[in-house]
Scaffold this active site. Sequence first.
Site, short mmCIF file in Angstrom:
data_model
loop_
_atom_site.label_atom_id
_atom_site.label_comp_id
_atom_site.label_asym_id
_atom_site.label_seq_id
_atom_site.Cartn_x
_atom_site.Cartn_y
_atom_site.Cartn_z
N GLU A 175 0.53 -1.18 -0.02
CA GLU A 175 0.36 0.09 0.42
C GLU A 175 0.66 1.28 -0.25
O GLU A 175 0.44 1.99 0.85
CB GLU A 175 -1.02 0.07 1.54
CG GLU A 175 -1.87 -1.23 1.23
CD GLU A 175 -3.09 -0.85 2.29
OE1 GLU A 175 -2.80 -0.67 3.24
OE2 GLU A 175 -3.65 -1.48 1.83
N GLU A 360 -5.92 -8.70 0.57
CA GLU A 360 -6.05 -8.22 2.03
C GLU A 360 -7.43 -7.81 1.77
O GLU A 360 -8.20 -6.95 1.11
CB GLU A 360 -5.51 -6.52 2.78
CG GLU A 360 -3.93 -7.09 3.09
CD GLU A 360 -3.59 -5.68 4.25
OE1 GLU A 360 -4.53 -4.99 4.34
OE2 GLU A 360 -2.69 -6.07 3.43
C1 FCB Z 1 -4.67 -2.19 5.90
C2 FCB Z 1 -3.56 -2.38 5.82
C3 FCB Z 1 -3.30 -3.46 7.45
C4 FCB Z 1 -4.31 -2.78 8.38
C5 FCB Z 1 -4.92 -3.24 7.15
C6 FCB Z 1 -6.92 -3.20 8.00
O1 FCB Z 1 -4.29 -0.98 5.69
O2 FCB Z 1 -1.98 -3.15 4.70
O3 FCB Z 1 -1.95 -3.31 7.11
O4 FCB Z 1 -3.78 -2.16 8.79
O5 FCB Z 1 -5.37 -2.01 6.04
#
Ligand code: FCB
Length: 457
Positions: A175, A360
């Site tokens: 990210e 994620e």
């Molecule tokens: C993302 C992050 C991860 C976690 C999630 C909820 O932005 O990559 O580390 O904190 O959010």
Amino acid sequence: MPAVPALNIPATSAIAQPEFLMGVATASYQIEGAADEDGRLQSIWDTYCDEPGRVLHGDTGDVACDHYHRWQADVDMIAGLGVDAYRLSIAWPRVMDEKGVPNPKGIGFYKNLLDALQAKGIQTYVTLYHWDLPQHWQDKGGWANRETAYAFAEYADLMSRELAGKVTAWATLNEPWCSAFLGYGIGRHAPGVTDLRQTTQALHHLLLGHGLALAKIKANDPKAMRGIVCNTGVFGPRTDSAADQDAAYLAYVQQNHWVFDPLLLGTYPQDLFRLWPGCEPLVLAGDMEIISTKMDFLGINYYFRAEVESDGKGGFQEAPHSDKVERTQMGWEVYPQGLTDLLVDFNARYPDMPPVYITENGMASDDSVGADGGVADPQRIRFLERHLMAVDTAIKAGVDVRGYFIWSLMDNFEWAYGYERRFGITHVDYTTQVRTPKHSSLAVQAFLQQRKERPVR
Ligand code: FCB
């Protein structure tokens, strides 16, 4: 513990096929703890946490889930879930010192961890940078300084030499939008800077570091896949007015095109500078070619949709929260359709988009261990089912999505929100470090078990 039904995923969906990769994810600073052990250096998150008022309740990553000491039991827990893959990150401050000299103890930790995962047949998705920049690089300007991109490539070189053969897929960065915008734009993440010029420059250097690192990894570990992990967002205009619609468009450009265009088209989106006039980064000859180096996979993180409105000055701002939509403990809107829309849109915009992994997706809820010893998290079970089916819809629409990682394996340090926000499918008691599977974890496990037992179509 009560029997929990498997995730409700139709057997005919792409997700239910054994070749669709299912995994769980974590990151170093959020779980490891052991902040001062075995020669680990200070990171920007240690510094940030120590500044009063930055992190909710003054929480820090000093102990976190104590994974550095409990990794063997945690590997057993991952294997017990029956997942195909585990996504983790390496703490740069653990593995080399200020002069770039390797730290065998820190490197040894990751070697042991990856070997243990491999021995259990679990594929390893390793992120090199999940936000814990060594503080000594921040002291020289951090990502706003071009030198950091080259330092990152040296770190990637060392790790891909040391860990070659133990890693299924390398992700350079996690990210970069968050590192740049939250870290240098609004100061909600380390290093806590608020300067838009530095923000676009920081993103440029992050992406440059990514491209330089890809070359090192290819040379050292040619059989492993190489890619990046990026966050995404979808936006709805608060009203149908032209100004609000433009606001939603600009939010999408700032959240998505700003990062994905340079990576996949080799250009920055010009509309970004309508939003941030005069903030074009300094780009040297050859940078965009390095940044747009071909990758083997694209990691996409998706969480929510936001409603935005015009700020009256040609920009956008978040609209007041409507109470008509479902939200999570973070206040984030639950909007699975956004994941399908994004994937389909990216597939059209980026003709050379590599195969995608959802690296994620998940949600926070205020979970606790009940009288029966179980942790009921029904909202998360529905959330996972609906988002997995949103991926299935995108696959049916022609997007090449190959896997999905749940954020997160266990509750952990949620950055500026500390330990209050629980994203895990496993509950962590931070006093005792006892891990308790939530119902969502049992539902995932049952689904994966069924998937294994079902005859191949
Ligand atoms: C993302 C992050 C991860 C976690 C999630 C909820 O932005 O990559 O580390 O904190 O959010």
